[in-house]
Design an enzyme around this catalytic site. Structure first.
Site, PDB file in Angstrom:
ATOM      1  N   ALA A   1       6.164   6.503   0.994  1.00 18.71           N
ATOM      2  CA  ALA A   1       6.422   5.652  -0.375  1.00 18.71           C
ATOM      3  C   ALA A   1       5.464   4.499  -0.268  1.00 18.71           C
ATOM      4  O   ALA A   1       5.833   3.544  -0.985  1.00 18.71           O
ATOM      5  CB  ALA A   1       7.834   5.380  -0.057  1.00 18.71           C
ATOM      6  N   GLY A   2       4.616   4.609   0.706  1.00 14.76           N
ATOM      7  CA  GLY A   2       3.619   3.336   0.692  1.00 14.76           C
ATOM      8  C   GLY A   2       4.452   2.128   1.474  1.00 14.76           C
ATOM      9  O   GLY A   2       4.088   1.110   1.294  1.00 14.76           O
TER      10      GLY A   2
ATOM     11  N   SER B   1       4.923   1.888   4.870  1.00 11.94           N
ATOM     12  CA  SER B   1       4.352   1.887   6.105  1.00 11.94           C
ATOM     13  C   SER B   1       5.680   2.335   7.204  1.00 11.94           C
ATOM     14  O   SER B   1       5.827   1.586   8.215  1.00 11.94           O
ATOM     15  CB  SER B   1       4.072   0.281   6.567  1.00 11.94           C
ATOM     16  OG  SER B   1       2.768   0.146   6.047  1.00 11.94           O
ATOM     17  N   SER B   2       6.049   3.364   6.957  1.00  9.61           N
ATOM     18  CA  SER B   2       7.009   3.988   8.185  1.00  9.61           C
ATOM     19  C   SER B   2       6.124   4.166   9.304  1.00  9.61           C
ATOM     20  O   SER B   2       6.551   3.793  10.374  1.00  9.61           O
ATOM     21  CB  SER B   2       7.848   5.124   7.783  1.00  9.61           C
ATOM     22  OG  SER B   2       6.403   6.021   7.186  1.00  9.61           O
TER      23      SER B   2
ATOM     24  N   GLU C   1      -3.548   2.580  15.773  1.00  9.83           N
ATOM     25  CA  GLU C   1      -3.744   3.474  14.336  1.00  9.83           C
ATOM     26  C   GLU C   1      -5.262   3.674  13.828  1.00  9.83           C
ATOM     27  O   GLU C   1      -5.674   4.803  13.717  1.00  9.83           O
ATOM     28  CB  GLU C   1      -3.114   2.505  13.223  1.00  9.83           C
ATOM     29  CG  GLU C   1      -3.178   3.508  11.939  1.00  9.83           C
ATOM     30  CD  GLU C   1      -1.882   3.324  11.060  1.00  9.83           C
ATOM     31  OE1 GLU C   1      -0.689   3.049  11.640  1.00  9.83           O
ATOM     32  OE2 GLU C   1      -1.949   4.213  10.151  1.00  9.83           O
TER      33      GLU C   1
ATOM     34  N   ASP D   1       0.038  -4.199   7.793  1.00  9.70           N
ATOM     35  CA  ASP D   1       1.384  -3.448   7.787  1.00  9.70           C
ATOM     36  C   ASP D   1       1.996  -3.785   9.325  1.00  9.70           C
ATOM     37  O   ASP D   1       3.301  -4.098   9.344  1.00  9.70           O
ATOM     38  CB  ASP D   1       1.233  -1.851   7.994  1.00  9.70           C
ATOM     39  CG  ASP D   1       0.430  -1.675   6.676  1.00  9.70           C
ATOM     40  OD1 ASP D   1       0.481  -2.312   5.560  1.00  9.70           O
ATOM     41  OD2 ASP D   1      -0.338  -0.477   6.566  1.00  9.70           O
TER      42      ASP D   1
ATOM     43  N   TYR E   1      -9.607   5.499   0.755  1.00  9.69           N
ATOM     44  CA  TYR E   1      -9.403   4.075   1.527  1.00  9.69           C
ATOM     45  C   TYR E   1     -10.743   3.666   2.390  1.00  9.69           C
ATOM     46  O   TYR E   1     -11.199   2.616   2.030  1.00  9.69           O
ATOM     47  CB  TYR E   1      -8.201   4.287   2.533  1.00  9.69           C
ATOM     48  CG  TYR E   1      -8.008   2.967   3.188  1.00  9.69           C
ATOM     49  CD1 TYR E   1      -6.903   2.174   2.534  1.00  9.69           C
ATOM     50  CD2 TYR E   1      -8.376   2.606   4.036  1.00  9.69           C
ATOM     51  CE1 TYR E   1      -6.441   0.886   3.103  1.00  9.69           C
ATOM     52  CE2 TYR E   1      -8.096   1.396   4.835  1.00  9.69           C
ATOM     53  CZ  TYR E   1      -7.063   0.627   4.171  1.00  9.69           C
ATOM     54  OH  TYR E   1      -6.828  -0.608   4.802  1.00  9.69           O
TER      55      TYR E   1
HETATM   56  C1  GLA Z   1      -2.515  -0.009   3.652  1.00 14.79           C
HETATM   57  C2  GLA Z   1      -3.301  -0.316   4.800  1.00 14.79           C
HETATM   58  C3  GLA Z   1      -3.346  -2.034   4.840  1.00 14.79           C
HETATM   59  C4  GLA Z   1      -3.800  -2.416   3.616  1.00 14.79           C
HETATM   60  C5  GLA Z   1      -3.329  -1.860   2.332  1.00 14.79           C
HETATM   61  C6  GLA Z   1      -3.862  -2.629   1.123  1.00 14.79           C
HETATM   62  O1  GLA Z   1      -1.216  -0.350   3.373  1.00 14.79           O
HETATM   63  O2  GLA Z   1      -2.311   0.255   5.783  1.00 14.79           O
HETATM   64  O3  GLA Z   1      -3.985  -2.392   5.848  1.00 14.79           O
HETATM   65  O4  GLA Z   1      -5.424  -2.482   3.610  1.00 14.79           O
HETATM   66  O5  GLA Z   1      -3.342  -0.481   2.487  1.00 14.79           O
HETATM   67  O6  GLA Z   1      -3.707  -3.746   0.724  1.00 14.79           O
END
Ligand code: GLA
Length: 390
Positions: A124-125, A127-128, A161, A173, A223
């Site tokens: 879901a964006g 950051s799990s 990571e 994150d 990305y």
């Molecule tokens: C992802 C990456 C972060 C950041 C965002 C965009 O969540 O993990 O480090 O770059 O995208 O802001």
């Protein structure tokens, strides 16, 4: 004891037949403003969400680490001294990556058993993955007794990571997960990790996360492509104006960028334009929060979305629809895509007493328009990571 950790302890005992001795737990995060600014040495405002991931476990004899995830109902084992990336259970790579990175730093981790349990929504964006890394590091620190402050933990989890898992994320994150505080946003200058501060959110507003459930496509490749465009643009500015000592787009202001426009390709210019203006929006956002100016903050968030969409090129039909629909609903101060982009979630700043209705209306209208059932979360800005003995 916290309910999540209590459950993790009981799940651990069911699988491993003993009681765990230590725990670590860490929240998911939401990027409130500052889209792709982190790896450009820029600014971010973020918050932890009140959904967490717990790792509980105990040291064991021998060389083998055994880990079990209740979320995936699967387990794996590996040599604690020599973790090797695996295909079968990708979630284990985040744990192994942290161990691998700690070893690079001279911290040896012995054999252990661990149970992973959490309620951070996956994909879901939110950051799990960072939550799993940071929770693992806090757990290992508690169990092995080495000293490492939360910022160093965030940096090492990011390195895990980047270099073990193979995703080139910035520091946002992991930093937010390790350093967040309840009911506040954390501001970070990503160039100098000691330059962080907190901004109270106030009870007049709520943050609402709206997961579009749009399928992510080729997110990592896209990305990296954005990252490269930003680095190229910074290099061109540095070459054209060496006296400005540009190392990252953080060092570039709108005038400098325009003076370099003709020297760079159209795509690189557009990406850089977003970063340069986004950094200014984050700083203005922090000021707006200090004044309790939620209208101002919301306006900046909405402008951030337009910039991601029109200049950075990392929005998606579903994200644009979620933002446009949100802005028509009473009580919404601002809305934007949050995180990497191309899918995932939006973040909305909403008047507190309208937040429940807002969430319901947004879900109904999005379902009607896009024909996907979204997931909308009202959340409290939660605490950062923790760990200790049980
Ligand atoms: C992802 C990456 C972060 C950041 C965002 C965009 O969540 O993990 O480090 O770059 O995208 O802001």
């Amino acid at each position: 004891m916290d309910a999540l950790i209590t459950r993790a302890v009981s799940e651990f005992s069911d699988i491993f037949g003993e009681k765990p001795s230590h725990f670590g737990d860490a929240p998911g995060r939401v990027e409130v403003i500052g889209n792709h600014t982190d790896y450009n040495h820029g600014f971010i405002l973020a918050s932890a969400i009140d959904r967490r991931l717990a790792v509980v476990g105990r040291p064991v004899d021998g060389e083998t680490a055994r880990v079990y995830s209740r979320t995936f109902n699967s387990g794996a084992s590996f040599r604690a001294a020599d973790p090797v990336k695996m295909k079968e259970n990708p979630w284990v790579n985040y744990i192994m990556g942290v161990i691998w990175q700690l070893r690079n730093k001279g911290v040896k981790v012995g054999a252990f058993d661990a149970m992973i349990l959490g309620d951070v929504p996956l994909g879901a964006g939110l950051s799990s993955s960072a939550a799993l890394e940071v929770a693992t590091a806090f757990f290992l620190r508690a169990m092995n007794g080495f000293s490492m402050d939360p910022i160093a933990i965030a940096v090492n989890c990011q390195a895990a990571e980047n270099n073990f898992v193979g995703m080139n994320c910035g520091i946002l994150d992991q930093f937010a997960s390790a350093m967040a505080q309840p009911e506040r946003l954390v501001f970070l200058d990503c160039r100098n990790l000691d330059a962080y501060s907190y901004y109270p959110l106030g009870s007049a507003v709520k943050l609402v996360i709206a997961n579009t459930k749009a399928p992510h496509v080729l997110v990592d490749g896209a990305y990296n492509r954005l990252r490269e465009a930003c680095f190229r643009a910074a290099r061109i500015c540095a070459e054209k104006f060496p006296e400005k000592r540009v190392t990252h787009l953080r060092d570039v202001d709108p005038e400098l960028l325009d003076a370099c426009k003709n020297a760079m390709g159209e795509e690189d210019y557009r990406r850089a334009h977003h970063i340069v203006t986004e950094n200014a929006r984050v700083l203005a956002g922090a000021e707006a929060l200090t004044r309790g100016d939620y209208k101002g903050m919301g306006g900046l968030m909405t402008a951030s979305h337009a910039s991601s969409r029109d200049w950075f090129g990392n929005s998606a039909t579903e994200l644009d629809a979620m933002v446009d629909l949100a802005l028509e609903i009473p009580g919404c101060y601002g809305a934007r895509l949050s995180g990497g982009g191309f899918g995932g979630a939006t973040i909305n700043l909403v008047e507190s007493d309208k937040a429940e209705d807002f969430a319901q209306t947004l879900a109904d209208r999005y379902r009607e328009k896009i024909r996907i059932e979204p997931e909308i979360h009202l959340f409290k800005a939660g605490a950062g990571a923790g760990g200790g003995a049980l």
